[in-house]
Design a protein around this motif. Structure first.
Motif, PDB file in Angstrom:
ATOM      1  N   UNK A   1      -1.875  17.352  -0.934  1.00  0.00           N
ATOM      2  CA  UNK A   1      -1.316  16.091  -0.710  1.00  0.00           C
ATOM      3  C   UNK A   1      -2.508  15.053  -1.110  1.00  0.00           C
ATOM      4  N   UNK A   2      -2.103  14.172  -2.195  1.00  0.00           N
ATOM      5  CA  UNK A   2      -3.119  13.199  -2.306  1.00  0.00           C
ATOM      6  C   UNK A   2      -3.088  12.170  -1.141  1.00  0.00           C
TER       7      UNK A   2
ATOM      8  N   UNK B   1       7.519  19.571  -2.319  1.00  0.00           N
ATOM      9  CA  UNK B   1       6.251  20.026  -1.802  1.00  0.00           C
ATOM     10  C   UNK B   1       5.212  20.673  -2.802  1.00  0.00           C
ATOM     11  N   UNK B   2       5.723  20.762  -3.931  1.00  0.00           N
ATOM     12  CA  UNK B   2       5.043  21.467  -5.084  1.00  0.00           C
ATOM     13  C   UNK B   2       4.391  20.285  -6.044  1.00  0.00           C
ATOM     14  N   UNK B   3       5.068  20.246  -7.136  1.00  0.00           N
ATOM     15  CA  UNK B   3       4.695  19.265  -8.152  1.00  0.00           C
ATOM     16  C   UNK B   3       4.780  17.988  -7.719  1.00  0.00           C
TER      17      UNK B   3
ATOM     18  N   UNK C   1       6.006   8.566   1.184  1.00  0.00           N
ATOM     19  CA  UNK C   1       5.211   9.385   0.605  1.00  0.00           C
ATOM     20  C   UNK C   1       5.580   9.910  -0.967  1.00  0.00           C
ATOM     21  N   UNK C   2       6.850  10.014  -0.883  1.00  0.00           N
ATOM     22  CA  UNK C   2       7.331  10.463  -2.341  1.00  0.00           C
ATOM     23  C   UNK C   2       7.368   9.099  -3.328  1.00  0.00           C
ATOM     24  N   UNK C   3       7.508   8.036  -2.832  1.00  0.00           N
ATOM     25  CA  UNK C   3       7.415   6.758  -3.722  1.00  0.00           C
ATOM     26  C   UNK C   3       5.770   6.827  -4.170  1.00  0.00           C
ATOM     27  N   UNK C   4       4.863   7.104  -3.355  1.00  0.00           N
ATOM     28  CA  UNK C   4       3.398   7.012  -3.835  1.00  0.00           C
ATOM     29  C   UNK C   4       3.232   7.982  -4.914  1.00  0.00           C
ATOM     30  N   UNK C   5       3.929   9.408  -4.493  1.00  0.00           N
ATOM     31  CA  UNK C   5       3.934  10.475  -5.553  1.00  0.00           C
ATOM     32  C   UNK C   5       4.179  10.222  -6.872  1.00  0.00           C
TER      33      UNK C   5
ATOM     34  N   UNK D   1      -1.635  35.191  -4.954  1.00  0.00           N
ATOM     35  CA  UNK D   1      -1.337  34.451  -5.927  1.00  0.00           C
ATOM     36  C   UNK D   1      -2.233  33.002  -5.579  1.00  0.00           C
ATOM     37  N   UNK D   2      -2.419  32.309  -6.851  1.00  0.00           N
ATOM     38  CA  UNK D   2      -3.118  31.025  -7.017  1.00  0.00           C
ATOM     39  C   UNK D   2      -2.229  29.830  -7.088  1.00  0.00           C
ATOM     40  N   UNK D   3      -2.156  28.956  -6.338  1.00  0.00           N
ATOM     41  CA  UNK D   3      -1.456  27.859  -6.635  1.00  0.00           C
ATOM     42  C   UNK D   3      -2.123  26.682  -7.428  1.00  0.00           C
ATOM     43  N   UNK D   4      -1.895  26.275  -8.584  1.00  0.00           N
ATOM     44  CA  UNK D   4      -2.564  25.301  -9.192  1.00  0.00           C
ATOM     45  C   UNK D   4      -1.794  24.230  -9.742  1.00  0.00           C
ATOM     46  N   UNK D   5      -0.979  23.462  -8.795  1.00  0.00           N
ATOM     47  CA  UNK D   5       0.132  22.734  -9.083  1.00  0.00           C
ATOM     48  C   UNK D   5       0.098  21.263  -8.043  1.00  0.00           C
ATOM     49  N   UNK D   6       0.475  20.473  -9.151  1.00  0.00           N
ATOM     50  CA  UNK D   6       0.439  18.863  -8.348  1.00  0.00           C
ATOM     51  C   UNK D   6      -0.978  18.277  -8.410  1.00  0.00           C
ATOM     52  N   UNK D   7      -1.523  17.999  -7.444  1.00  0.00           N
ATOM     53  CA  UNK D   7      -2.673  17.072  -7.198  1.00  0.00           C
ATOM     54  C   UNK D   7      -4.080  18.035  -7.620  1.00  0.00           C
ATOM     55  N   UNK D   8      -4.129  18.609  -8.565  1.00  0.00           N
ATOM     56  CA  UNK D   8      -5.336  19.556  -8.868  1.00  0.00           C
ATOM     57  C   UNK D   8      -5.832  18.977 -10.077  1.00  0.00           C
TER      58      UNK D   8
END
Length: 396
Positions: A22-23, A201-203, A259-263, A352-359
């Motif tokens: 989460x950013x 909760x992902x991208x 939070x969604x607005x900021x994302x 598994x490796x998650x590499x989604x969103x704030x990465x």
């Protein structure tokens, strides 16, 4: 002094395929008192928020917001367009198509499942065979998972649309983009998708708890023929409310909305095409390292063909059940949490490796460095030069 030194102090890294990192801007936006839900900024924020959600999904049509996870959006979407006794087609390339199909069965639908296993993308010849056999058009929808989070397979949604059009089959094309929206390229209208489901909760980089169903006029026409839709799942008042509370059929998920607005602001500031390009480059760095490690004969990528690999999640296997051992080492000794082998037959081998969103690049190198350290500690044979290959992919 103990002989075993833990290196897990400091900020932990949750590298699972959702919930994603989460950013700080999202967390800060949520850290506020409860707002008025009858007047003021929260009410004023909603039209722009729904508009920006539709921009990310690539649609000029409608979105309904639910206080629910991805499973809830499965049920919401089905409840609006599939009546008990109607048939859906489910081409499965991982656990989550099975889950959506089970949800449909629970609502009284008949499910025609085509199982492609956990390491293969769709075989369009088999899908075409099922559609051609449906001469009376009993199949009312195709449940298409774009990226299956369990297997990391990325399926070809535009090709499925072309197949339906070529066969002149009227079934709705329903796409699960829970793992892909905001990570892999997806354009609902241009790809001819009728219903899209996703979650935050992902991208979309927001704590789990809200989900979204996007739908076009064809889906809306099917909704109009339904004998009954429950008041809670009905997407009509949520997508076109007369009063604020109708967006949510009750009290709004207030802090999630901030939070969604900021994302969304972060995504639109970066630009969705740049977001897609960033995820692709980071994924290729991970693949480069894993392909080198695979030369040791113990590790393999679940999806052999790069063309069908997700840019948001990578599923892997370590022989002899050592995936669980590697995860335990990286979490307890390094503070790096890798994802479990969800829905796979050989659970202890898979991870598994998650590499989604704030990465970003240094975070991906941290995942790979942690894996290299863990494999060294566990004496797992592997090819040499994996980190160098990942660095070269990022530097290109």
């Amino acid at each position: 002094m103990t002989q075993t030194v833990s290196l897990s102090q400091g900020r932990a890294y949750l590298a699972i395929p959702g919930p994603s990192v989460i950013p700080d801007a999202v967390l800060q936006a949520m850290h506020r008192p409860s707002p008025n839900i009858y007047d003021g900024e929260l009410i004023d924020m909603m039209p722009g928020l729904t508009r920006d959600l539709c921009r990310i999904a690539g649609t000029k049509h409608h979105v309904a917001i639910y206080i629910a996870n991805g499973h809830g959006t499965w049920e919401a979407a089905l409840s609006n367009v599939i009546a008990p006794g109607e048939t859906v087609l489910a081409p499965a390339s991982g656990r989550f198509t099975h889950g959506w199909a089970e949800m449909a069965e629970g609502l009284g639908a008949k499910v025609q499942l085509i199982n492609f296993g956990t390491s293969s993308a769709w075989d369009f010849n088999r899908i075409a065979e099922a559609l051609r056999a449906d001469q009376n058009h009993q199949i009312k929808a195709v449940l298409a998972v774009h990226v299956d989070t369990s297997s990391s397979i990325r399926n070809d949604i535009p090709a499925l649309r072309r197949l339906l059009d070529d066969l002149q089959h009227p079934a709705l094309l329903m796409a699960d983009c829970i793992a892909s929206l905001g990570c892999d390229s997806f354009e609902m209208d241009d790809w001819g998708v009728d219903v899209t489901v996703t979650a935050c909760q992902k991208g979309l980089m927001t704590p789990a708890g809200i989900g979204f169903v996007f739908f076009n006029q064809k889906a809306q026409a099917k909704r109009a023929t339904m004998p009954r839709v429950s008041q809670y799942w009905d997407w009509q008042p949520r997508a076109d409310p007369d009063l604020f509370y109708q967006y949510f059929n009750g009290t709004a998920p207030t802090h999630h909305l901030y939070g969604l607005r900021a994302a969304l602001d972060l995504i639109h500031a970066e630009g969705i095409e740049q977001v897609w390009a960033r995820h692709e480059r980071l994924a290729k760095a991970i693949w480069a390292a894993c392909e080198i490690w695979a030369e040791g004969g113990k590790l393999c990528l679940n999806v052999a063909d790069r063309a069908f690999r997700s840019h948001a999640v990578t599923a892997l296997r370590l022989t002899d059940g050592r995936g669980t051992a590697l995860r335990a080492f990286t979490e307890t000794r390094l503070g790096l949490t890798l994802g479990i082998g969800l829905g796979m037959e050989d659970y202890d081998s898979c991870f598994r490796l998650g590499h989604m969103g704030h990465v970003n690049g240094q975070m991906v190198m941290a995942i790979l460095g942690g894996m290299e350290t863990g494999m060294a500690a566990l004496d797992i044979p592997r090819g040499k030069g994996a980190l160098e290959a990942a660095a070269a992919a990022l530097a290109a």
